[in-house]
Motif scaffolding. Structure first.
Motif, PDB file in Angstrom:
ATOM      1  N   ALA A 123      76.027  57.142  16.914  1.00 16.90           N
ATOM      2  CA  ALA A 123      75.250  56.263  16.005  1.00 16.90           C
ATOM      3  C   ALA A 123      75.416  56.910  14.712  1.00 16.90           C
ATOM      4  O   ALA A 123      75.216  58.009  14.246  1.00 16.90           O
ATOM      5  CB  ALA A 123      73.850  56.239  16.251  1.00 16.90           C
ATOM      6  N   ASN A 124      76.213  56.285  13.573  1.00 15.22           N
ATOM      7  CA  ASN A 124      76.379  57.088  12.423  1.00 15.22           C
ATOM      8  C   ASN A 124      76.282  55.906  11.354  1.00 15.22           C
ATOM      9  O   ASN A 124      76.866  56.417  10.078  1.00 15.22           O
ATOM     10  CB  ASN A 124      77.611  57.834  12.150  1.00 15.22           C
ATOM     11  N   TRP A 125      76.125  54.656  11.284  1.00 15.26           N
ATOM     12  CA  TRP A 125      76.109  53.805  10.267  1.00 15.26           C
ATOM     13  C   TRP A 125      74.700  53.358  10.007  1.00 15.26           C
ATOM     14  O   TRP A 125      74.868  52.621   8.615  1.00 15.26           O
ATOM     15  CB  TRP A 125      77.046  52.736  10.557  1.00 15.26           C
ATOM     16  N   ALA A 126      73.994  53.273  10.424  1.00 17.71           N
ATOM     17  CA  ALA A 126      72.472  52.687  10.174  1.00 17.71           C
ATOM     18  C   ALA A 126      71.398  53.311  10.699  1.00 17.71           C
ATOM     19  O   ALA A 126      71.490  54.077  12.056  1.00 17.71           O
ATOM     20  CB  ALA A 126      72.347  51.214  10.539  1.00 17.71           C
ATOM     21  N   THR A 127      70.279  53.811   9.927  1.00 21.55           N
ATOM     22  CA  THR A 127      69.346  54.544  10.587  1.00 21.55           C
ATOM     23  C   THR A 127      68.061  53.747  11.097  1.00 21.55           C
ATOM     24  O   THR A 127      66.975  54.091  11.399  1.00 21.55           O
ATOM     25  CB  THR A 127      68.760  55.418   9.438  1.00 21.55           C
ATOM     26  N   SER A 128      68.244  52.225  10.984  1.00 18.25           N
ATOM     27  CA  SER A 128      67.181  51.401  11.817  1.00 18.25           C
ATOM     28  C   SER A 128      67.942  50.439  12.040  1.00 18.25           C
ATOM     29  O   SER A 128      68.918  49.724  11.421  1.00 18.25           O
ATOM     30  CB  SER A 128      65.985  51.256  10.915  1.00 18.25           C
ATOM     31  N   GLU A 129      67.135  49.196  12.857  1.00 17.89           N
ATOM     32  CA  GLU A 129      67.893  48.008  13.041  1.00 17.89           C
ATOM     33  C   GLU A 129      67.403  47.281  12.113  1.00 17.89           C
ATOM     34  O   GLU A 129      68.131  45.973  11.953  1.00 17.89           O
ATOM     35  CB  GLU A 129      66.813  47.425  14.517  1.00 17.89           C
ATOM     36  N   ASN A 130      66.691  47.503  11.147  1.00 18.11           N
ATOM     37  CA  ASN A 130      66.362  46.626   9.835  1.00 18.11           C
ATOM     38  C   ASN A 130      66.897  47.373   8.619  1.00 18.11           C
ATOM     39  O   ASN A 130      65.976  47.138   7.451  1.00 18.11           O
ATOM     40  CB  ASN A 130      64.791  46.120   9.816  1.00 18.11           C
ATOM     41  N   ASP A 131      68.047  47.887   8.732  1.00 19.22           N
ATOM     42  CA  ASP A 131      68.306  48.819   7.275  1.00 19.22           C
ATOM     43  C   ASP A 131      68.582  47.489   6.267  1.00 19.22           C
ATOM     44  O   ASP A 131      69.012  46.601   6.450  1.00 19.22           O
ATOM     45  CB  ASP A 131      69.615  49.199   7.731  1.00 19.22           C
ATOM     46  N   THR A 132      68.122  47.914   4.980  1.00 19.68           N
ATOM     47  CA  THR A 132      67.806  47.028   4.147  1.00 19.68           C
ATOM     48  C   THR A 132      69.319  46.415   3.488  1.00 19.68           C
ATOM     49  O   THR A 132      69.539  45.204   3.362  1.00 19.68           O
ATOM     50  CB  THR A 132      67.504  47.518   2.866  1.00 19.68           C
TER      51      THR A 132
ATOM     52  N   ALA B  55      80.355  45.136  -2.214  1.00 16.59           N
ATOM     53  CA  ALA B  55      79.686  43.901  -2.702  1.00 16.59           C
ATOM     54  C   ALA B  55      79.390  44.416  -4.229  1.00 16.59           C
ATOM     55  O   ALA B  55      78.144  43.726  -4.901  1.00 16.59           O
ATOM     56  CB  ALA B  55      78.386  43.665  -1.970  1.00 16.59           C
ATOM     57  N   GLY B  56      80.305  44.632  -5.087  1.00 17.58           N
ATOM     58  CA  GLY B  56      80.047  44.654  -6.316  1.00 17.58           C
ATOM     59  C   GLY B  56      79.189  45.980  -7.094  1.00 17.58           C
ATOM     60  O   GLY B  56      78.677  46.584  -6.367  1.00 17.58           O
ATOM     61  N   THR B  57      79.691  46.258  -8.418  1.00 15.97           N
ATOM     62  CA  THR B  57      79.097  47.479  -8.786  1.00 15.97           C
ATOM     63  C   THR B  57      78.648  47.117 -10.111  1.00 15.97           C
ATOM     64  O   THR B  57      79.198  46.336 -10.892  1.00 15.97           O
ATOM     65  CB  THR B  57      80.429  48.531  -9.075  1.00 15.97           C
ATOM     66  N   GLY B  58      77.481  47.839 -10.466  1.00 21.71           N
ATOM     67  CA  GLY B  58      76.825  47.496 -11.800  1.00 21.71           C
ATOM     68  C   GLY B  58      76.721  46.068 -11.985  1.00 21.71           C
ATOM     69  O   GLY B  58      76.108  45.447 -11.321  1.00 21.71           O
ATOM     70  N   VAL B  85      73.305  47.808  -7.430  1.00 18.19           N
ATOM     71  CA  VAL B  85      71.932  47.235  -7.560  1.00 18.19           C
ATOM     72  C   VAL B  85      71.778  45.777  -7.693  1.00 18.19           C
ATOM     73  O   VAL B  85      70.813  45.293  -6.978  1.00 18.19           O
ATOM     74  CB  VAL B  85      71.522  47.712  -9.304  1.00 18.19           C
ATOM     75  N   VAL B  86      72.730  44.864  -8.002  1.00 18.77           N
ATOM     76  CA  VAL B  86      72.686  43.548  -8.024  1.00 18.77           C
ATOM     77  C   VAL B  86      72.701  42.980  -6.620  1.00 18.77           C
ATOM     78  O   VAL B  86      71.648  42.263  -6.187  1.00 18.77           O
ATOM     79  CB  VAL B  86      73.860  42.804  -8.543  1.00 18.77           C
ATOM     80  N   PHE B  87      73.399  43.433  -5.805  1.00 14.85           N
ATOM     81  CA  PHE B  87      73.462  43.159  -4.396  1.00 14.85           C
ATOM     82  C   PHE B  87      72.311  43.104  -3.634  1.00 14.85           C
ATOM     83  O   PHE B  87      71.720  42.448  -3.120  1.00 14.85           O
ATOM     84  CB  PHE B  87      74.695  43.506  -3.500  1.00 14.85           C
ATOM     85  N   GLU B  88      71.750  44.712  -3.914  1.00 15.56           N
ATOM     86  CA  GLU B  88      70.785  45.075  -3.150  1.00 15.56           C
ATOM     87  C   GLU B  88      69.191  44.129  -3.580  1.00 15.56           C
ATOM     88  O   GLU B  88      68.300  43.987  -2.741  1.00 15.56           O
ATOM     89  CB  GLU B  88      70.314  46.482  -3.196  1.00 15.56           C
ATOM     90  N   LYS B  95      67.834  36.432  -1.527  1.00 18.12           N
ATOM     91  CA  LYS B  95      68.703  35.211  -2.248  1.00 18.12           C
ATOM     92  C   LYS B  95      70.217  35.437  -1.842  1.00 18.12           C
ATOM     93  O   LYS B  95      70.877  34.602  -2.396  1.00 18.12           O
ATOM     94  CB  LYS B  95      68.408  35.653  -3.541  1.00 18.12           C
ATOM     95  N   ILE B  96      70.787  36.196  -1.104  1.00 20.56           N
ATOM     96  CA  ILE B  96      71.883  36.134  -0.639  1.00 20.56           C
ATOM     97  C   ILE B  96      72.079  36.606   0.919  1.00 20.56           C
ATOM     98  O   ILE B  96      71.435  37.232   1.333  1.00 20.56           O
ATOM     99  CB  ILE B  96      72.690  37.146  -1.561  1.00 20.56           C
TER     100      ILE B  96
END
Lengths: 221, 227
Positions: A123-132, B55-58, B85-88, B95-96
């Motif tokens: 497991a090396n890409w996400a630390t939860s099932e609901n990673d933001t 997914a883009g920068t700045g 920042v925009v993507f997140e 919204k995406i």
């Protein structure tokens, strides 16, 4: 006071960890190094031992980082750092680059990990099932495609929780893929018996290593 | 006489429709057709699905396109960047839409689209949450999942050299997704650093033959910088 007797061992430094991996890579292997600590492995393979480093963005035959006044802005690695190309290096497009990975042409991939289980799950890409915003990059391709997958990581998390586990609790990158784990405490093979300890940091006992490891450790047969 | 070289951004971006799937080449800032992305921003198409490794920068390029609310869905392997920042912000606000794809699967889905292969089996992602809901098949003892080709209505490409037939070369790591984006897209638009006379590019050095290219715009912007 310099700590208790239990702590009387010396973990490997990051540099030593990278060096230990580098020492185990023979001439002629095609190798992909993941971003993070694994990238440093290349610095410890002497140039006269011809190991060919691959970067997923279409670079085969990657050399060391350039001097500041010799940066080529069109030459970067997977971590988007500037690199050099060794004589004999070549470029290809992304689908061919991942054909090298997915087609089983790489002898070795070294990745970092959050957790490795004693059946080789990584497991090396996400630390939860609901990673933001989960970001997998090329990790799943590398884990499923390279002939060998080694993991280079700290033995425990910063708060001391084991990373060598009986079952990964984080989302998997690939099942039953890891062949060997290099940590700051030990080198451990993943076998049909589970984790087999090949070597340990100076002064560390097998019992002490087991205490820092969730899964059962074995000695070589 | 075939002449795919266009003289203006308006010509390069003509007839791009709302709701298009846009394949965007580049890996970080290297080989990324930034000037064409700005042209797409100017052109105004909306409700886009964009496939791109990052997914883009700045607040520039793809990030700007998303910030303007023009991207309905992004298909990528690594939405994080040095400044995502925009993507997140859009993603957290719902919204995406995000389709996360392993990088090799993303590349192979584009190549498959270009090659007329509608879907293929791969071991990448088997046993992970990427495999959920996908067709599994065991072939000679190993389990694979079925992945569909990824077609572009529009592909944006950055080349190093181009001629009027649309033959392309690339520079170093600037190649990355460019050749497969060109193959996979119904309308492939290229920005190129250099325009060469027909016949001046050594045929052995052409990476993308002009059959995969529709429009070429001369954009001699220099070296990439910033990721």
């Amino acid at each position: 006071m310099s700590g208790s007797a239990v702590a009387d061992f010396k973990p490997f430094s990051r540099t030593q960890m990278a060096l230990r991996v580098a020492n185990d890579i023979p001439e002629g292997w095609y190798v992909n190094l993941g971003i993070g600590i694994p990238t440093a492995v290349a610095d410890h393979v002497p140039l006269d031992r011809e190991v060919i480093f691959h970067s997923e963005n279409g670079v085969l035959g990657m050399g060391p980082a350039p001097e500041k006044d010799k940066i080529e802005p069109w030459l970067i690695n997977a971590g988007k750092q500037y690199i050099t190309l060794r004589p004999g290096g070549s470029m290809c497009h992304h689908a061919d680059s991942f054909s090298m990975i997915r087609g089983g042409h790489l002898d070795l991939c070294v990745l970092g990990a959050f957790q490795v289980a004693d059946n080789g799950d990584i497991a090396n890409w996400a630390t939860s099932e609901n990673d933001t915003a989960p970001a997998v990059g090329g990790a799943m391709d590398l884990a499923a495609g390279a002939k060998r997958l080694w993991v280079l990581m700290e033995h425990t998390t910063k708060d001391g929780s084991p990373k060598l586990v009986t079952k990964c609790t984080y989302p998997l990158t690939a099942p039953a893929a890891v062949k060997r784990v290099y940590t700051n405490l030990a080198t451990i093979d993943v076998t049909e018996r589970g984790f087999v300890v090949l070597s340990m940091a100076p002064g560390l006992t097998f019992e002490n290593l087991q205490a820092k490891t969730e899964a059962k450790l074995h000695l070589p047969a | 006489m075939i002449n795919k070289i266009v003289q203006s951004m308006a010509d390069a971006m003509a007839d791009i429709k709302d709701g298009s799937t846009v394949l965007l080449a580049g890996f970080g800032a290297v080989g990324q057709p930034n000037v064409l992305i700005d042209g797409l921003i100017e052109q105004g198409a909306k409700d886009l699905t964009v496939a791109c490794n990052n997914a883009g920068t700045g607040h520039i390029g793809l990030a700007r396109l998303m910030e303007l609310g023009r991207v309905r869905k992004i298909v990528c392997s690594f939405p994080r960047s040095s400044d995502p920042v925009v993507f997140e912000t859009l993603y957290r606000a719902g919204k995406i839409e995000l389709e996360i794809v392993p990088q090799g699967t993303l590349a192979e889905r584009m190549r498959a689209a270009g090659a007329g292969v509608p879907a293929f089996f791969t071991a990448t992602g088997v046993g992970t949450k990427m495999a959920v809901g996908k067709e599994h098949r065991e072939i000679e003892g190993r389990t694979y999942i079925l992945e569909n080709a990824l077609y572009g209505d529009l592909g944006l490409v950055e080349a190093w050299e181009a001629d009027r037939w649309g033959n392309l070369t690339y520079k170093l790591a600037g190649r990355n997704f460019n050749p497969i984006v060109a193959m996979a897209s119904k309308l492939t638009v290229v920005q190129t650093q250099h325009v060469r006379e027909l016949g001046d590019i050594d045929p052995d050095h052409i990476v993308t033959p002009g059959i995969f290219v529709d429009r070429v715009l001369h954009v001699p912007y220099g070296d990439p910088s910033g990721f």
